[in-house]
Design a protein around this motif. Structure first.
Motif, PDB file in Angstrom:
ATOM      1  N   ILE A  72       1.786   2.277 -68.840  1.00 54.93           N
ATOM      2  CA  ILE A  72       3.015   1.535 -69.349  1.00 54.93           C
ATOM      3  C   ILE A  72       3.173  -0.396 -69.446  1.00 54.93           C
ATOM      4  CG2 ILE A  72       5.862   1.351 -69.455  1.00 54.93           C
ATOM      5  CD1 ILE A  72       5.316   4.435 -68.234  1.00 54.93           C
ATOM      6  N   TYR A  73       3.335  -0.263 -67.901  1.00 57.53           N
ATOM      7  CA  TYR A  73       2.563  -1.377 -67.591  1.00 57.53           C
ATOM      8  C   TYR A  73       1.386  -2.606 -68.582  1.00 57.53           C
ATOM      9  CZ  TYR A  73       5.374  -1.075 -64.029  1.00 57.53           C
ATOM     10  OH  TYR A  73       6.638  -0.210 -62.758  1.00 57.53           O
ATOM     11  N   ILE A  74       0.560  -1.372 -68.870  1.00 61.82           N
ATOM     12  CA  ILE A  74      -0.560  -2.396 -69.671  1.00 61.82           C
ATOM     13  C   ILE A  74      -0.082  -3.011 -71.253  1.00 61.82           C
ATOM     14  CG2 ILE A  74      -2.665  -1.878 -70.814  1.00 61.82           C
ATOM     15  CD1 ILE A  74      -3.644  -0.906 -68.081  1.00 61.82           C
ATOM     16  N   PHE A  75       0.337  -2.029 -71.104  1.00 57.72           N
ATOM     17  CA  PHE A  75       1.055  -1.537 -73.090  1.00 57.72           C
ATOM     18  C   PHE A  75       2.048  -2.357 -73.138  1.00 57.72           C
ATOM     19  CE2 PHE A  75       3.629  -0.150 -75.874  1.00 57.72           C
ATOM     20  CZ  PHE A  75       3.559  -0.247 -77.337  1.00 57.72           C
ATOM     21  N   VAL A  76       2.622  -3.270 -72.266  1.00 58.49           N
ATOM     22  CA  VAL A  76       3.616  -3.825 -72.131  1.00 58.49           C
ATOM     23  C   VAL A  76       2.783  -5.360 -72.443  1.00 58.49           C
ATOM     24  CG1 VAL A  76       5.508  -5.805 -71.476  1.00 58.49           C
ATOM     25  CG2 VAL A  76       5.874  -3.096 -71.349  1.00 58.49           C
ATOM     26  N   LEU A  77       1.787  -6.082 -70.978  1.00 53.78           N
ATOM     27  CA  LEU A  77       1.106  -6.715 -71.432  1.00 53.78           C
ATOM     28  C   LEU A  77      -0.352  -6.885 -72.407  1.00 53.78           C
ATOM     29  CD1 LEU A  77      -0.831  -6.672 -67.425  1.00 53.78           C
ATOM     30  CD2 LEU A  77       1.462  -8.275 -68.452  1.00 53.78           C
ATOM     31  N   LEU A  78      -0.088  -5.829 -73.340  1.00 48.78           N
ATOM     32  CA  LEU A  78      -1.190  -6.055 -74.258  1.00 48.78           C
ATOM     33  C   LEU A  78       0.116  -6.206 -75.662  1.00 48.78           C
ATOM     34  CD1 LEU A  78      -2.882  -2.606 -74.403  1.00 48.78           C
ATOM     35  CD2 LEU A  78      -4.015  -4.529 -74.411  1.00 48.78           C
ATOM     36  N   ILE A  79       1.192  -6.166 -75.222  1.00 47.35           N
ATOM     37  CA  ILE A  79       2.313  -7.077 -76.591  1.00 47.35           C
ATOM     38  C   ILE A  79       2.514  -7.796 -76.037  1.00 47.35           C
ATOM     39  CG2 ILE A  79       5.010  -6.809 -76.919  1.00 47.35           C
ATOM     40  CD1 ILE A  79       4.538  -3.650 -77.053  1.00 47.35           C
ATOM     41  N   LEU A  80       2.614  -8.465 -74.729  1.00 50.94           N
ATOM     42  CA  LEU A  80       2.763 -10.343 -75.444  1.00 50.94           C
ATOM     43  C   LEU A  80       1.350 -10.969 -75.189  1.00 50.94           C
ATOM     44  CD1 LEU A  80       3.575 -12.635 -73.526  1.00 50.94           C
ATOM     45  CD2 LEU A  80       2.911 -11.874 -71.570  1.00 50.94           C
ATOM     46  N   ALA A  81      -0.107 -10.318 -75.226  1.00 49.21           N
ATOM     47  CA  ALA A  81      -1.452 -10.578 -75.453  1.00 49.21           C
ATOM     48  C   ALA A  81      -0.980 -10.199 -76.871  1.00 49.21           C
ATOM     49  CB  ALA A  81      -2.482  -9.773 -75.258  1.00 49.21           C
ATOM     50  N   TYR A  82      -1.032  -9.606 -77.444  1.00 44.75           N
ATOM     51  CA  TYR A  82      -0.900  -9.626 -79.287  1.00 44.75           C
ATOM     52  C   TYR A  82       0.046 -10.303 -79.540  1.00 44.75           C
ATOM     53  CZ  TYR A  82      -0.805  -8.034 -84.172  1.00 44.75           C
ATOM     54  OH  TYR A  82      -0.664  -7.654 -84.959  1.00 44.75           O
ATOM     55  N   PHE A  83       1.430 -10.239 -79.557  1.00 48.27           N
ATOM     56  CA  PHE A  83       1.801 -11.627 -79.353  1.00 48.27           C
ATOM     57  C   PHE A  83       1.443 -13.555 -79.299  1.00 48.27           C
ATOM     58  CE2 PHE A  83       5.091 -14.966 -78.098  1.00 48.27           C
ATOM     59  CZ  PHE A  83       5.887 -15.808 -79.098  1.00 48.27           C
ATOM     60  N   ILE A  84       0.943 -13.486 -78.023  1.00 47.64           N
ATOM     61  CA  ILE A  84      -0.381 -15.019 -78.335  1.00 47.64           C
ATOM     62  C   ILE A  84      -0.929 -15.047 -79.062  1.00 47.64           C
ATOM     63  CG2 ILE A  84      -1.098 -16.488 -76.230  1.00 47.64           C
ATOM     64  CD1 ILE A  84       0.689 -15.092 -74.627  1.00 47.64           C
ATOM     65  N   LEU A  85      -1.532 -14.200 -79.135  1.00 50.28           N
ATOM     66  CA  LEU A  85      -3.140 -14.081 -80.203  1.00 50.28           C
ATOM     67  C   LEU A  85      -2.527 -14.385 -81.567  1.00 50.28           C
ATOM     68  CD1 LEU A  85      -5.365 -11.238 -78.629  1.00 50.28           C
ATOM     69  CD2 LEU A  85      -6.329 -14.177 -78.798  1.00 50.28           C
ATOM     70  N   MET A  86      -1.665 -13.529 -81.769  1.00 50.27           N
ATOM     71  CA  MET A  86      -0.321 -13.805 -83.393  1.00 50.27           C
ATOM     72  C   MET A  86      -0.543 -15.021 -83.719  1.00 50.27           C
ATOM     73  SD  MET A  86      -2.466 -11.936 -84.972  1.00 50.27           S
ATOM     74  CE  MET A  86      -1.285 -12.224 -86.112  1.00 50.27           C
ATOM     75  N   ASP A  87       0.294 -15.902 -82.358  1.00 44.51           N
ATOM     76  CA  ASP A  87       0.986 -16.881 -82.960  1.00 44.51           C
ATOM     77  C   ASP A  87      -0.165 -18.033 -83.229  1.00 44.51           C
ATOM     78  OD1 ASP A  87       3.426 -18.398 -81.917  1.00 44.51           O
ATOM     79  OD2 ASP A  87       2.491 -19.299 -80.726  1.00 44.51           O
ATOM     80  N   ARG A  88      -0.866 -18.025 -82.109  1.00 46.37           N
ATOM     81  CA  ARG A  88      -2.289 -18.700 -82.280  1.00 46.37           C
ATOM     82  C   ARG A  88      -2.626 -18.661 -83.771  1.00 46.37           C
ATOM     83  NH1 ARG A  88      -5.723 -17.891 -76.387  1.00 46.37           N
ATOM     84  NH2 ARG A  88      -3.462 -19.190 -75.087  1.00 46.37           N
ATOM     85  N   LEU A  89      -2.508 -17.256 -83.709  1.00 50.84           N
ATOM     86  CA  LEU A  89      -3.582 -17.137 -85.287  1.00 50.84           C
ATOM     87  C   LEU A  89      -2.803 -17.878 -85.982  1.00 50.84           C
ATOM     88  CD1 LEU A  89      -6.379 -15.657 -86.574  1.00 50.84           C
ATOM     89  CD2 LEU A  89      -4.651 -13.682 -86.973  1.00 50.84           C
ATOM     90  N   ASP A  90      -1.502 -17.651 -86.379  1.00 48.77           N
ATOM     91  CA  ASP A  90      -0.349 -17.611 -87.260  1.00 48.77           C
ATOM     92  C   ASP A  90      -0.619 -19.503 -87.661  1.00 48.77           C
ATOM     93  OD1 ASP A  90       0.497 -15.345 -88.270  1.00 48.77           O
ATOM     94  OD2 ASP A  90       2.421 -15.383 -87.317  1.00 48.77           O
ATOM     95  N   LYS A  91      -0.147 -20.003 -86.746  1.00 48.38           N
ATOM     96  CA  LYS A  91      -0.658 -21.617 -86.578  1.00 48.38           C
ATOM     97  C   LYS A  91      -2.249 -22.165 -86.968  1.00 48.38           C
ATOM     98  CE  LYS A  91       2.770 -22.411 -83.158  1.00 48.38           C
ATOM     99  NZ  LYS A  91       2.806 -22.328 -81.180  1.00 48.38           N
ATOM    100  N   GLU A  92      -3.121 -21.501 -86.668  1.00 48.64           N
ATOM    101  CA  GLU A  92      -4.830 -22.188 -86.671  1.00 48.64           C
ATOM    102  C   GLU A  92      -4.643 -22.153 -88.395  1.00 48.64           C
ATOM    103  OE1 GLU A  92      -8.742 -20.006 -86.845  1.00 48.64           O
ATOM    104  OE2 GLU A  92      -7.858 -19.473 -85.496  1.00 48.64           O
ATOM    105  N   PHE A  93      -3.842 -20.719 -89.138  1.00 54.90           N
ATOM    106  CA  PHE A  93      -3.940 -20.566 -90.654  1.00 54.90           C
ATOM    107  C   PHE A  93      -2.827 -21.299 -91.326  1.00 54.90           C
ATOM    108  CE2 PHE A  93      -7.661 -17.478 -89.385  1.00 54.90           C
ATOM    109  CZ  PHE A  93      -8.310 -17.130 -89.699  1.00 54.90           C
ATOM    110  N   ASP A  94      -2.021 -21.796 -90.643  1.00 49.42           N
ATOM    111  CA  ASP A  94      -0.436 -21.871 -91.397  1.00 49.42           C
ATOM    112  C   ASP A  94       0.159 -21.603 -91.843  1.00 49.42           C
ATOM    113  OD1 ASP A  94       1.119 -24.402 -91.889  1.00 49.42           O
ATOM    114  OD2 ASP A  94       0.656 -24.692 -93.633  1.00 49.42           O
ATOM    115  N   VAL A  95       0.446 -20.273 -91.357  1.00 53.05           N
ATOM    116  CA  VAL A  95       1.900 -19.132 -92.055  1.00 53.05           C
ATOM    117  C   VAL A  95       2.574 -19.055 -90.964  1.00 53.05           C
ATOM    118  CG1 VAL A  95      -0.626 -17.823 -93.692  1.00 53.05           C
ATOM    119  CG2 VAL A  95       0.012 -17.214 -90.563  1.00 53.05           C
ATOM    120  N   HIS A  96       3.188 -19.789 -89.929  1.00 51.58           N
ATOM    121  CA  HIS A  96       3.738 -19.534 -88.882  1.00 51.58           C
ATOM    122  C   HIS A  96       5.466 -20.054 -89.932  1.00 51.58           C
ATOM    123  CE1 HIS A  96       2.015 -23.440 -88.338  1.00 51.58           C
ATOM    124  NE2 HIS A  96       3.124 -24.407 -88.197  1.00 51.58           N
ATOM    125  N   GLU A  97       6.225 -19.510 -89.124  1.00 50.90           N
ATOM    126  CA  GLU A  97       7.587 -20.026 -89.558  1.00 50.90           C
ATOM    127  C   GLU A  97       8.175 -21.958 -89.252  1.00 50.90           C
ATOM    128  OE1 GLU A  97       9.373 -15.364 -89.646  1.00 50.90           O
ATOM    129  OE2 GLU A  97       9.679 -17.377 -87.997  1.00 50.90           O
TER     130      GLU A  97
END
Length: 97
Positions: A72-97
């Motif tokens: 469960i803890y690992i799953f929550v950390l993976l959600i956080l990691a996905y959020f951080i990775l996607m935030d960076r990816l969105d900014k890199e590809f200029d699709v962020h809000e």
């Protein structure tokens, strides 16, 4: 004689290629993170439970800890990691809000 494609078609093709790269990276992130979750949730807590139970964490066998709390803890950390990775990816590809 070949005619040059209008600039609108070129821009659309470039945008389509950019979005394809974006989704490929997104899928790669998801596969890796879900693979980590699978290893933590199933492999460590089910298949290697006897080996992990030889190690104790906070007074509890590590295999029990992974099965009850760790995944469960690992799953929550993976959600956080996905959020951080996607935030960076969105900014890199200029699709962020």
């Amino acid at each position: 004689m070949q005619h040059a494609a209008p600039s609108g078609d070129t821009a659309k093709a470039d945008n389509d290629a950019k979005m394809r790269r974006y989704w490929q990276r997104n899928l790669r992130y998801m596969v890796v993170l879900l693979g980590i979750w699978f290893v933590a949730g199933y492999v460590l807590s089910i298949f290697f439970v006897n080996q992990l139970n030889a190690i104790h964490l906070g007074g509890f066998p590590l295999g029990f800890w992974f099965a009850q709390q760790g995944s469960i803890y690992i799953f929550v950390l993976l959600i956080l990691a996905y959020f951080i990775l996607m935030d960076r990816l969105d900014k890199e590809f200029d699709v962020h809000e």
